[in-house]
Write an enzyme that holds these catalytic residues in place. Structure first.
Site, PDB file in Angstrom:
ATOM      1  N   HIS A   1      36.539 106.763  74.509  1.00 42.71           N
ATOM      2  CA  HIS A   1      37.333 107.939  74.172  1.00 42.71           C
ATOM      3  C   HIS A   1      38.589 108.016  75.033  1.00 42.71           C
ATOM      4  O   HIS A   1      39.693 108.216  74.537  1.00 42.71           O
ATOM      5  CB  HIS A   1      36.526 109.223  74.393  1.00 42.71           C
ATOM      6  CG  HIS A   1      35.369 109.353  73.462  1.00 42.71           C
ATOM      7  ND1 HIS A   1      35.470 109.090  72.121  1.00 42.71           N
ATOM      8  CD2 HIS A   1      34.088 109.737  73.666  1.00 42.71           C
ATOM      9  CE1 HIS A   1      34.293 109.307  71.547  1.00 42.71           C
ATOM     10  NE2 HIS A   1      33.435 109.693  72.458  1.00 42.71           N
TER      11      HIS A   1
ATOM     12  N   GLY B   1      35.250 105.994  79.152  1.00 43.82           N
ATOM     13  CA  GLY B   1      34.671 105.224  78.050  1.00 43.82           C
ATOM     14  C   GLY B   1      35.725 105.011  76.981  1.00 43.82           C
ATOM     15  O   GLY B   1      36.929 105.180  77.213  1.00 43.82           O
TER      16      GLY B   1
ATOM     17  N   HIS C   1      35.297 116.376  75.941  1.00 39.85           N
ATOM     18  CA  HIS C   1      34.798 115.768  74.707  1.00 39.85           C
ATOM     19  C   HIS C   1      34.576 116.807  73.616  1.00 39.85           C
ATOM     20  O   HIS C   1      34.921 116.598  72.460  1.00 39.85           O
ATOM     21  CB  HIS C   1      33.494 115.013  74.994  1.00 39.85           C
ATOM     22  CG  HIS C   1      33.006 114.238  73.811  1.00 39.85           C
ATOM     23  ND1 HIS C   1      32.357 114.822  72.747  1.00 39.85           N
ATOM     24  CD2 HIS C   1      33.113 112.920  73.508  1.00 39.85           C
ATOM     25  CE1 HIS C   1      32.076 113.895  71.845  1.00 39.85           C
ATOM     26  NE2 HIS C   1      32.525 112.735  72.289  1.00 39.85           N
TER      27      HIS C   1
ATOM     28  N   ALA D   1      33.364 109.428  82.882  1.00 37.36           N
ATOM     29  CA  ALA D   1      33.759 108.023  82.994  1.00 37.36           C
ATOM     30  C   ALA D   1      34.756 107.705  81.895  1.00 37.36           C
ATOM     31  O   ALA D   1      34.801 108.368  80.862  1.00 37.36           O
ATOM     32  CB  ALA D   1      32.534 107.126  82.862  1.00 37.36           C
TER      33      ALA D   1
END
Lengths: 120, 120
Positions: free
Chosen positions: B75, B73, B9, B71
């Site tokens: 993104h 998600g 991220h 996880a």
């Protein structure tokens, strides 16, 4: 340790929490009957303070908070100590242990390295 | 597979990337000489498209993109396929394999469960 709180970031996508729920099941499979709760920083409920208060209300006197984060960013370094300080003030007898973020531990990093190289 | 991109991220805190760098070292220790790169969604450089183009420029014809996320998600589910589609359009001969988010794999979840219960 009477209870464990698995503390994740949270996300808008409800499916995001599934691996955390799976992790909770895996911990319970190894230690049946342990009080294992999820808690989230944002987007999902309960928050960390609420989860700790619920564990204390259930009789826990010692709780381990495990950041289910890949790395100790600002959330883990700043937000979590602030939340824990507020809970400790309200529940001075509750022992709260804060562990390293799971993604920074040697065992999890080793498992990730194996997974990265897994054949198709 | 000629190259691996460890895609995280990113965060404002420069120390956030340390576990990803450590993961890269662990992968290289198991597979010396492999082209292993980091890439980030936001806050840090390079981005995923830049890392893939750099791998292609270095001669890679097949790249594995590993989401270093806990996880899948929004993104991973939305942003990554969009980025990959744009790269594939520019480099139609580059094979790009997208794996499951590391935190959702059975081996990493098992290592996390062990770590959660590790004695002090």
């Amino acid at each position: 340790m009477d209870a464990i709180v698995l503390f994740g970031h949270g996300a808008r996508d409800p499916e995001w929490a599934r691996p955390l729920e799976r992790l909770r099941e895996l911990v319970l499979a190894r230690h049946p009957g342990l009080d294992v709760r999820l808690a989230f920083l944002e987007f999902m409920q309960p928050g960390l303070a609420d989860a700790l208060e619920a564990a204390a209300a259930q009789g826990a006197s010692s709780v381990r908070v495990v950041p289910v984060f890949l790395a100790q960013g600002g959330h883990v370094k700043r937000d979590v100590p602030e939340i824990l300080a507020a809970v400790r003030q309200k529940h001075p007898s509750l022992k709260i242990e804060l562990t390293t973020a799971l993604g920074e531990t040697a065992a999890v990093l080793a498992a990730m390295a194996e997974e990265v190289l897994r054949p198709d």
